[in-house]
Design a protein around this motif. Structure first.
Motif, PDB file in Angstrom:
ATOM      1  N   UNK A 452       0.821  -1.222   0.000  1.00 41.25           N
ATOM      2  CA  UNK A 452       0.000   0.000   0.000  1.00 41.25           C
ATOM      3  C   UNK A 452       0.850   1.264   0.000  1.00 41.25           C
ATOM      4  N   UNK A 453       2.109   1.163  -0.392  1.00 41.60           N
ATOM      5  CA  UNK A 453       2.985   2.334  -0.413  1.00 41.60           C
ATOM      6  C   UNK A 453       2.493   3.321  -1.472  1.00 41.60           C
ATOM      7  N   UNK A 454       2.674   4.604  -1.197  1.00 42.77           N
ATOM      8  CA  UNK A 454       2.229   5.648  -2.116  1.00 42.77           C
ATOM      9  C   UNK A 454       3.125   5.694  -3.340  1.00 42.77           C
ATOM     10  N   UNK A 455       2.681   6.416  -4.345  1.00 44.52           N
ATOM     11  CA  UNK A 455       3.466   6.552  -5.578  1.00 44.52           C
ATOM     12  C   UNK A 455       4.814   7.194  -5.302  1.00 44.52           C
ATOM     13  N   UNK A 456       4.854   8.166  -4.389  1.00 43.99           N
ATOM     14  CA  UNK A 456       6.117   8.846  -4.094  1.00 43.99           C
ATOM     15  C   UNK A 456       7.121   7.923  -3.406  1.00 43.99           C
ATOM     16  N   UNK A 457       6.628   6.928  -2.669  1.00 47.10           N
ATOM     17  CA  UNK A 457       7.529   6.023  -1.948  1.00 47.10           C
ATOM     18  C   UNK A 457       7.972   4.840  -2.793  1.00 47.10           C
ATOM     19  N   UNK A 458       7.324   4.583  -3.902  1.00 45.45           N
ATOM     20  CA  UNK A 458       7.634   3.376  -4.662  1.00 45.45           C
ATOM     21  C   UNK A 458       8.989   3.460  -5.352  1.00 45.45           C
ATOM     22  N   UNK A 459       9.392   4.650  -5.810  1.00 45.03           N
ATOM     23  CA  UNK A 459      10.704   4.796  -6.451  1.00 45.03           C
ATOM     24  C   UNK A 459      11.843   4.466  -5.506  1.00 45.03           C
ATOM     25  N   UNK A 460      11.935   5.112  -4.322  1.00 44.02           N
ATOM     26  CA  UNK A 460      12.979   4.728  -3.366  1.00 44.02           C
ATOM     27  C   UNK A 460      12.880   3.266  -2.923  1.00 44.02           C
ATOM     28  N   UNK A 461      11.652   2.747  -2.779  1.00 42.58           N
ATOM     29  CA  UNK A 461      11.511   1.345  -2.382  1.00 42.58           C
ATOM     30  C   UNK A 461      12.060   0.406  -3.455  1.00 42.58           C
ATOM     31  N   UNK A 462      11.851   0.758  -4.729  1.00 43.88           N
ATOM     32  CA  UNK A 462      12.390  -0.065  -5.806  1.00 43.88           C
ATOM     33  C   UNK A 462      13.918  -0.056  -5.783  1.00 43.88           C
ATOM     34  N   UNK A 463      14.517   1.129  -5.544  1.00 40.09           N
ATOM     35  CA  UNK A 463      15.982   1.209  -5.449  1.00 40.09           C
ATOM     36  C   UNK A 463      16.490   0.352  -4.291  1.00 40.09           C
ATOM     37  N   UNK A 464      15.804   0.418  -3.148  1.00 45.89           N
ATOM     38  CA  UNK A 464      16.225  -0.374  -1.993  1.00 45.89           C
ATOM     39  C   UNK A 464      16.107  -1.868  -2.285  1.00 45.89           C
ATOM     40  N   UNK A 465      15.027  -2.293  -2.957  1.00 41.87           N
ATOM     41  CA  UNK A 465      14.857  -3.715  -3.290  1.00 41.87           C
ATOM     42  C   UNK A 465      15.948  -4.192  -4.235  1.00 41.87           C
ATOM     43  N   UNK A 466      16.275  -3.401  -5.234  1.00 35.73           N
ATOM     44  CA  UNK A 466      17.327  -3.788  -6.184  1.00 35.73           C
ATOM     45  C   UNK A 466      18.670  -3.903  -5.467  1.00 35.73           C
TER      46      UNK A 466
END
Length: 719
Positions: A452-466
């Motif tokens: 349920x993360x917001x659109x603004x949080x998804x970019x940093x979350x994707x970087x952290x996952x990678x």
């Protein structure tokens, strides 16, 4: 008159027992302080503590149990009904899992490559995916069965539908079973002392007793209107739980059987062949008894694990003991009392089952293992080891049948998963599709990855996952990279994760654990739990092997208590009790991390303790003789050897910890499995829950398979 003197403790005895007394007082004082704090929190909330609630009306119904319980009955009766449900699952699942596991294990040992690979093909995905995820898959498949009007009847008076299973019920069988068990037990003991006639006398007495007992009545299920009457009608939840536990633990029992047979000395088999035993006689009289002695300890662990995994019924709505206790805690607010009851019951079950199997193991091993020298069966196929003369045409026929069966299964999966599958579109595109609806996965990838993360949080979350995935790949796969370069790269990747989630240096907002979801939660939870568990496990292993009796007993008590209690119970304890201890404000992620770290640490501590015991005591003596301090000796001499010895088993614990992260969805942590549950909770994608859960299973399978391959490589290379 003889004068008596009262012995006073000597100074040496006082010095010996003073540390134990100090440890006991300290631990007891800490426990008392924690209990008083919890009681104060409950009192502040208007909750009167104590176990008096057990005699109050429960107010909810147990929909399925061998005990009839109404809402007006007290809580203790509801919990008794839940315990009966738990024991029913264990009573049904353990024999079925054992039979299926033995069959798969023997297939895995077969000389026919097709049969062996077929068994391996079945075992691998079952071992490397979470049991909770498998329960969801089976539950979804059973819900797809036809309704009661079109129920499938594989056998006479056996009906299978989306309402559950209907079987013939036997009334009055319990006295017959009791008489048979008593006759066999007493007759076997009498046979050992008085010979075979005593056994025949006991069996004749049992037959006479059977003739005097009332007849057994068979109650058959019959369709009446829109429902069923008569018979035993277990629910779809019971069927899904039983099938899931049977198949999951059968995969582990198959590996236990395979390892036990491989451990049989070749000399014993050759001696049996020299005595003129038939191949089946060698298998029954030589291989099976020896392999049973070897397999009993790990088999006992699997039985205990099956009983503990029955608590996962809380996720699919089956009212076993933990689900009933969870309902009672929710209604009364008495978390400490409810968890205490759960811990007491499950520890009692673990001690009873483990003690019974240990006694059986001691009885079977009282004469010693026999020939323990020379070569073992090892990789020799079982049927060749027994000297079986299977004619070539029979072997070719068996291979042809298995090949055709595998081809049919493979074509069916390919046709469903690829050829007729729908890869994109809305739910309407999958309505009339004959294959899988992978569009349910593709359209919901953002929810699966980010929750349920917001659109603004998804970019940093994707970087952290990678970055986290790259770090895992570097740790497991880049063995040829120099250690200093690998450490520098890992530090850089960890820094990338911290920067992405902290919003520094570009001025973004901090993304805290309360806002994490999906894949990010699963990755961070698994890595953090393993990182926290390793030092804690090492400390517990050293404390258990220390010279301090009190410290060793405290460590042993903690380890055995955590190992004997289901992880679901520990997660609920963290969810209900930790906020009381810490005064609230604790995120669910932190509570789940604490429970997983402690559970993994206690499992890993036993692995490290075994590795430390395998190192000769002379190693430490030699290090101390060279002038090393104990800390330096452990770091430079003992720990490197223990790490190599424990690496394969420790990575097995790590695989289990990765799969255990799926259980955090039970307490509301929104991990990958929680996101998958959210996808199928909607009415649009609910019919395609199997596809969603299979996609998540593929993620866990890849992670577990990678760790398993590393463990095998370290085992074959010796570190």
């Amino acid at each position: 008159m003889i004068a008596t003197t009262i012995p006073f403790p000597t100074p040496g005895l006082l010095r010996r027992w003073l540390p134990t007394l100090a440890w006991t007082l300290a631990l007891g004082g800490m426990a008392a302080i924690l209990l008083l704090h919890i009681e104060a929190v409950q009192t502040a909330r208007g909750i009167q503590g104590g176990f008096g609630f057990l005699f109050q009306p429960a107010g909810f119904r147990i929909s399925e149990s061998l005990l009839t319980v109404t809402p007006d009955d007290p809580y203790w009766m509801s919990m008794a009904a839940g315990l009966v449900n738990t024991l029913t699952v264990a009573f049904v699942a353990i024999p079925l899992a054992t039979a299926l596991g033995v069959g798969l294990g023997l297939m895995r040992l077969s000389s026919h490559p097709v049969a062996s690979r077929f068994a391996a093909f079945i075992i691998a995905p079952l071992r490397n995916t979470p049991v909770l995820l498998q329960l969801f898959v089976w539950y979804g498949l059973l819900l797809r069965l036809p309704d009661l009007r079109q129920a499938w009847s594989p056998l006479p008076s056996v009906l299978l539908s989306n309402r559950g299973l209907a079987l013939p019920a036997l009334h009055g069988w319990l006295p017959y079973a009791a008489v048979a068990l008593a006759a066999l037990t007493l007759g076997w003991r009498a046979r050992a002392r008085f010979g075979r006639p005593a056994l025949y006398t006991a069996l004749a007495a049992a037959l006479l007793a059977w003739a005097l007992l009332p007849a057994i009545q068979i109650d058959l299920p019959v369709k009446r209107g829109l429902g069923l009457q008569g018979g035993w009608q277990p629910s779809i939840e019971f069927a899904a739980l039983t099938i899931g536990l049977v198949i999951f633990h059968a995969a582990y029992i198959a590996d236990i059987v395979r390892a036990a047979v491989r451990a049989v000395p070749v000399g014993l088999v050759e001696a049996g062949q020299a005595m003129g035993l038939t191949p089946f006689g060698v298998l029954r009289l030589v291989i099976a008894p020896y392999a049973t002695r070897v397999a009993l300890p790990p088999y006992a662990n699997q039985c205990l694990a099956l009983v503990k995994n029955s608590t996962l019924a809380i996720a699919i709505g089956y009212q076993e003991l933990m689900a009933v206790i969870n309902t009672a805690i929710t209604q009364t607010g008495l978390a400490l009392e409810g968890i205490t009851l759960a811990v007491a019951v499950y520890l009692t079950l673990a001690l009873a089952l483990g003690g019974g199997l240990s006694a059986w193991n001691a009885r079977n091993t009282r004469h010693g293992p026999g020939d323990t020298h020379g070569a073992r069966l090892g990789d020799r196929p079982l049927w060749n080891a027994t000297g079986s003369d299977v004619s070539p045409w029979r072997g070719r026929m068996l291979s042809a049948i298995l090949t055709v069966l595998l081809a049919v299964i493979a074509w069916g999966l390919l046709d469903w998963a690829v050829l007729r599958a729908v890869w994109q579109g809305d739910p309407a595109a999958c309505t009339n599709a004959a294959g899988a609806c992978w569009a349910a996965v593709g359209e919901n990838l953002p929810l699966l990855f980010f929750g349920t993360m917001t659109e603004a949080d998804r970019g940093p979350a994707l970087i952290a996952c990678v970055a986290l995935l790259a770090g895992i790949t570097l740790t497991l796969g880049a063995r040829r990279v120099p250690a200093k370069i690998r450490a520098a790269l890992l530090i850089a990747l960890l820094g990338t994760v911290v920067i992405a989630l902290s919003g520094w240096p570009w001025g973004g907002s901090i993304i805290g654990p309360q806002r994490w979801g999906g894949l990010l939660v699963t990755l961070i939870l698994a890595i953090a739990a393993l990182a926290a568990a390793v030092p804690l496990a090492f400390a517990l292993a050293l404390l258990r092997r220390s010279g301090s009796r009190a410290g060793s007993l405290a460590a042993a008590g903690l380890i055995e208590a955590v190992r004997g209690v289901p992880l679901v119970t520990q997660l609920l304890f963290a969810s209900f009790v930790l906020p009381m201890l810490l005064g609230g404000g604790v995120s669910k992620f932190s509570m789940a991390l604490a429970a997983l770290s402690l559970h993994t640490a206690c499992l890993l501590a036993e692995v490290l303790r075994g590795a430390l015991q395998a190192i000769p005591p002379g190693q430490m003596m030699a290090a101390r003789a060279l002038g090393m301090r104990p800390v330096t000796a452990y770091a430079s001499v003992i720990w490197p050897q223990a790490r190599r010895i424990a690496a394969p088993a420790a990575l097995g614990v790590f695989v289990g910890a990765v799969k255990d992260t799926s259980l955090v969805s039970i307490i509301g942590v929104f991990d990958v499995l929680g996101a998958a549950k959210a996808v199928v909770a909607g009415t649009d994608w609910r019919p395609y829950h199997v596809e969603v859960y299979l996609a998540v299973a593929l993620l866990y399978f890849a992670a577990s398979l990678a760790l398993t391959r590393v463990a095998r490589r370290m085992e074959t290379r010796g570190g």
